[in-house]
Scaffold this motif. Structure first.
Motif, PDB file in Angstrom:
ATOM      1  N   ILE A   1     -20.017  61.207  -4.182  1.00  0.00           N
ATOM      2  CA  ILE A   1     -21.218  60.564  -4.725  1.00  0.00           C
ATOM      3  C   ILE A   1     -21.023  59.063  -4.838  1.00  0.00           C
ATOM      4  CG2 ILE A   1     -22.630  60.328  -6.815  1.00  0.00           C
ATOM      5  CD1 ILE A   1     -22.267  63.363  -7.227  1.00  0.00           C
ATOM      6  N   THR A   2     -19.844  58.644  -5.290  1.00  0.00           N
ATOM      7  CA  THR A   2     -19.564  57.209  -5.428  1.00  0.00           C
ATOM      8  C   THR A   2     -19.612  56.515  -4.080  1.00  0.00           C
ATOM      9  OG1 THR A   2     -18.181  57.561  -7.382  1.00  0.00           O
ATOM     10  CG2 THR A   2     -17.829  55.514  -6.159  1.00  0.00           C
ATOM     11  N   TYR A   3     -19.063  57.156  -3.062  1.00  0.00           N
ATOM     12  CA  TYR A   3     -19.104  56.560  -1.722  1.00  0.00           C
ATOM     13  C   TYR A   3     -20.546  56.384  -1.255  1.00  0.00           C
ATOM     14  CZ  TYR A   3     -19.270  56.050   3.252  1.00  0.00           C
ATOM     15  OH  TYR A   3     -19.604  55.599   4.501  1.00  0.00           O
ATOM     16  N   ILE A   4     -21.363  57.407  -1.424  1.00  0.00           N
ATOM     17  CA  ILE A   4     -22.753  57.349  -0.993  1.00  0.00           C
ATOM     18  C   ILE A   4     -23.509  56.255  -1.743  1.00  0.00           C
ATOM     19  CG2 ILE A   4     -24.956  58.602  -1.076  1.00  0.00           C
ATOM     20  CD1 ILE A   4     -23.384  61.134  -0.368  1.00  0.00           C
ATOM     21  N   ASP A   5     -23.270  56.165  -3.049  1.00  0.00           N
ATOM     22  CA  ASP A   5     -23.952  55.150  -3.855  1.00  0.00           C
ATOM     23  C   ASP A   5     -23.561  53.739  -3.430  1.00  0.00           C
ATOM     24  OD1 ASP A   5     -25.173  57.155  -5.236  1.00  0.00           O
ATOM     25  OD2 ASP A   5     -23.883  57.037  -7.010  1.00  0.00           O
ATOM     26  N   GLU A   6     -22.278  53.520  -3.164  1.00  0.00           N
ATOM     27  CA  GLU A   6     -21.817  52.194  -2.745  1.00  0.00           C
ATOM     28  C   GLU A   6     -22.374  51.822  -1.372  1.00  0.00           C
ATOM     29  OE1 GLU A   6     -17.594  52.491  -2.999  1.00  0.00           O
ATOM     30  OE2 GLU A   6     -17.543  52.138  -5.174  1.00  0.00           O
ATOM     31  N   ALA A   7     -22.407  52.789  -0.457  1.00  0.00           N
ATOM     32  CA  ALA A   7     -22.978  52.544   0.865  1.00  0.00           C
ATOM     33  C   ALA A   7     -24.462  52.240   0.753  1.00  0.00           C
ATOM     34  CB  ALA A   7     -22.745  53.751   1.766  1.00  0.00           C
TER      35      ALA A   7
END
Length: 220
Positions: A67-73
């Motif tokens: 989820i963190t990766y998706i949010d940062e992207a």
């Protein structure tokens, strides 16, 4: 054993759950025992408990990592200070990792065993798709992108990239993952960008993008 500092412990937790991604993507996690997980992480069962309190804690860490990766992207994709061609690369990278991180098998297991965490993951996914949809629409309005259906572009990425990260498919087609990603992104770039924005005839940007993605995948 020395006491592990909180920051170091969190880094190690993420490092260990990343080793789980390929197995969970292809096999799910419901059937995995703690001993299975420790083996995948290359840890003893006792050492595993230095970082995780339970199997549920491991799945929580893995899901939050995704989820963190998706949010940062998503923040990069929505950053209007960056050019549309550059952000298109980020859309592609995000799509590759979404295919690698969130298979149907994993999502079905998450829905069955951790409903609240599944809902959190789906909300993140909904926000991700909304940001990408708006990105394509705005790119078309500004004259950078060809007039295409954003929903079709999104489902195209999901379908094709899930196939491309499948090792058996690559073997059948005698393709390397690098060549497959290169060819697909090259086709996507020509599909989406208007001719006047296809200024890099040598496709150096594609080589750099694919190499970056492969380096990140290799760390999984």
């Amino acid at each position: 054993m020395r006491k592990i500092a909180p920051d170091e412990r969190q880094m190690m937790r993420q490092s260990y759950v990343k080793k789980m991604i390929n197995v969970i993507r292809t096999q799910g996690f419901l059937s995995l025992t703690i001993q299975d997980i420790a083996h995948i992480m290359n840890l003893s069962r006792a050492s595993l408990y230095n970082y995780f309190s339970s199997k549920e804690d491991i799945i929580l860490e893995l899901t939050n990592f995704c989820i963190t990766y998706i949010d940062e992207a998503g923040q990069t994709i929505s950053n209007e200070e960056l050019s549309y061609p550059l952000r298109l690369q980020k859309v592609f990278e995000q799509a590759v990792f979404s295919a690698a991180y969130a298979s149907d098998i994993y999502l079905n297991d998450l829905k069955r065993s951790c409903p609240s965490l599944y809902e959190k993951k789906m909300q993140s996914r909904k926000e991700q798709l909304s940001a990408i949809h708006s990105f394509y629409q705005n790119g078309m309005k500004t004259g950078v992108f060809n007039e295409l259906n954003p929903a079709i572009l999104i489902i195209q990425d999901e379908t094709v990239l899930r196939k491309l990260i499948n090792t058996s498919f690559l073997m059948e087609e005698e393709l390397s993952l690098k060549q497959a990603l290169y060819d697909y992104y090259k086709a996507k770039k020509f599909q989406v960008l208007k001719p006047e924005f296809l200024i890099d005839t040598k496709n150096k940007d594609i080589n750099e993008l694919v190499d970056c993605i492969l380096q990140k995948l290799a760390a999984i």
